[in-house]
Design a protein around this motif. Structure first.
Motif, short mmCIF file in Angstrom:
data_model
loop_
_atom_site.label_atom_id
_atom_site.label_comp_id
_atom_site.label_asym_id
_atom_site.label_seq_id
_atom_site.Cartn_x
_atom_site.Cartn_y
_atom_site.Cartn_z
N SER A 244 10.52 2.53 75.89
CA SER A 244 11.25 2.37 77.13
C SER A 244 11.38 3.70 77.87
CB SER A 244 12.64 1.79 76.84
OG SER A 244 13.42 1.73 78.01
N HIS A 245 11.71 4.77 77.15
CA HIS A 245 11.86 6.07 77.78
C HIS A 245 10.52 6.59 78.33
CE1 HIS A 245 16.02 6.59 76.85
NE2 HIS A 245 15.84 6.54 75.54
N TYR A 246 9.45 6.40 77.60
CA TYR A 246 8.14 6.85 78.09
C TYR A 246 7.74 6.07 79.34
CZ TYR A 246 7.51 9.23 73.56
OH TYR A 246 7.63 10.04 72.45
N ALA A 247 8.03 4.75 79.34
CA ALA A 247 7.72 3.94 80.53
C ALA A 247 8.55 4.40 81.73
CB ALA A 247 8.00 2.47 80.24
N GLU A 248 9.81 4.78 81.47
CA GLU A 248 10.66 5.28 82.55
C GLU A 248 10.08 6.56 83.13
OE1 GLU A 248 15.43 5.54 83.08
OE2 GLU A 248 14.62 6.46 81.27
N ALA A 249 9.60 7.45 82.25
CA ALA A 249 8.99 8.70 82.72
C ALA A 249 7.73 8.42 83.53
CB ALA A 249 8.68 9.60 81.53
N LEU A 250 6.93 7.47 83.06
CA LEU A 250 5.71 7.14 83.78
C LEU A 250 6.01 6.58 85.16
CD1 LEU A 250 2.64 6.94 83.77
CD2 LEU A 250 2.85 4.71 82.66
#
Length: 468
Positions: A244-250
């Protein structure tokens, strides 16, 4: 281990020995770990640590152990336990070399505290900083204050203008989290670090900046913070949170048109996909990262993304694809690091890549060969990673030694595997990483059928003590 000169000046801690009573060092260590769990601390106490305390090698425990000992013996102070006052340890004769003291001062300033040179032999200052930086009351405002982000608190009414102080606070939070992870691993940091991340995104939602450059930096900083928190989740085994955090960064990178942030997000997404059994996604994510990074003039970033791709191909069992990606990674890596304006316009490696040197290059190659079942190659690269790693970076030193132990165990050399695993345990105290614990657990399982081999029994006994 204490040096011979330190050992010669050590005074046995008889008071602590009396408190242990009739219990063996191993039994007492188990009681310490149980007491730690009762108050929410996590310490890797074993018989060897108890022996060091009783021998006087540890003159003052770090703050985590101090809280545990005072919980175990209510009403007693450190002096009653036979320890030296902390201020005397800091200012006494047993000083670190000048360059280490300078490094500690820089580390302390990086956390936003006054630079106080630590002169003891244990990492008590770092442990204290870890807790002061992340121990909060559970609100975003308190979390922001703990990381120097108090200026990020967003008022409930109206919009506020975001300026240089807020942007710098976000950027500094990213640096602090990375530094703490280097020293202590992810398990104890994740939930506390997630709170300032919410504050950073609240600024994006509710704030306006006077300049476009400030807005861009805030997007980049919030995205990097999301990746840093995602990595803490990743390394502590919270894979859904990490995704979830990586998707938010992307998403933040796409909104801001930030190719560097996009490449970083894809790099970590690829790593996570490999770790969670999705090798094809690991390949695709790494390739997307390579496309995002192709105009950033950072060969080292392209090298790391190529290694991520190689890991995906290894997971698919595609040896040829893996070897091609590894060859490309070496080509990029050999072009060298780009660390400043002197390297050419725009030719600067991202700040987050400070961990990526030759030891990490070797480690990632070892992981590829281990996945493919080529244990001789995996062992060769893992051994180089463990040998080359700077001892200051405790988490990675423990990781590389644990990886080497696992590869040696699978490669049929149980005595060497036990030795490498013991070396990992030597530096594991204060490091909380589910990844490292999983590697040591795997090594222990593999070695249980070899108890008769020299060194294996001793490692298994020590591992069971620490694990309890």
């Amino acid at each position: 281990m204490a040096s011979s000169s330190q050992a010669s000046r050590a005074v046995p801690n008889l008071a602590f020995r009396r408190l242990r009573g009739q219990r063996s060092p191993g039994e007492f260590a188990a009681a310490v770990r149980k007491a730690a769990r009762e108050i929410g601390e996590q310490v890797s106490c074993d018989a060897r640590y108890i022996g060091r305390v009783e021998a006087g090698e540890i003159r003052c425990p770090n703050y985590a152990y101090e809280r545990v000992f005072l919980h175990m013996f209510p009403g007693l102070a450190l002096g009653d336990l036979g320890f030296t006052a902390r201020e005397q340890v800091r200012g006494g004769a047993r000083c670190r070399p000048r360059e280490q003291a300078h490094e500690q001062a820089l580390d302390t300033r990086a956390f936003g505290f006054a630079a106080t040179t630590h002169t003891g032999t244990d990492s008590d200052e770092e442990s204290d900083v870890l807790r002061r930086a992340f121990m909060t009351s559970g609100t975003a405002t308190a979390a922001a204050a703990s990381l120097g982000l108090s200026s990020m608190a967003v008022p409930s009414q109206g919009r506020r203008r975001v300026g240089e102080p807020e942007v710098k606070a976000v950027e500094e939070a990213v640096r602090r989290i990375r530094l703490l992870d280097d020293r202590h691993g992810a398990d104890g940091l994740y939930r506390r670090a997630a709170q300032p991340l919410r504050a950073a995104y609240a600024l994006l939602d509710a704030g306006i900046a006077a300049r476009r450059s400030t807005t861009d930096r805030l997007h980049s900083g919030a995205g990097e913070l999301a990746i840093s928190v995602g990595w803490l989740a990743h390394d502590s085994g919270r894979f859904d949170d990490a995704r979830s955090h990586y998707a938010e960064a992307l998403a933040t990178a796409r909104v801001a048109g930030d190719a560097a942030l996009e490449a970083h997000a894809f790099c970590n997404t690829s790593f996570l996909a490999r770790d969670t059994g999705r090798p094809r996604e690991a390949v695709r994510s790494a390739q997307a990262g390579l496309r995002a990074a192709e105009h950033l003039s950072s060969p080292r970033l392209l090298a790391l993304l190529s290694l991520r791709e190689a890991g995906g191909w290894a997971g698919l069992g595609d040896r040829a694809g893996c070897e091609q990606a590894l060859t490309r990674a070496h080509t990029y890596f050999d072009r060298g690091a780009r660390a400043g304006a002197g390297a050419g316009a725009g030719a600067v490696d991202p700040e987050w890549m400070s961990f990526f040197g030759e030891p990490e290059l070797e480690s990632l190659q070892a992981q590829c060969w281990a996945t493919l079942g080529d244990w001789p190659r995996a062992i060769r690269h893992a051994r180089r990673a463990a040998t080359l790693q700077d001892r200051r970076f405790t988490r990675n030193l423990a990781l590389y030694r644990a990886e080497l132990a696992t590869d040696l165990a699978h490669g049929g050399t149980p005595d060497e595997a036990a030795s490498a695993a013991e070396a990992a345990l030597d530096v594991l105290d204060g490091v909380q990483s589910a990844r490292i614990q999983a590697l040591l657990s795997s090594t222990a399982r593999t070695l249980r059928g070899h108890r008769g081999v020299r060194g294996v029994g001793a490692f298994l006994r020590r591992y069971e003590e620490v694990r309890v």
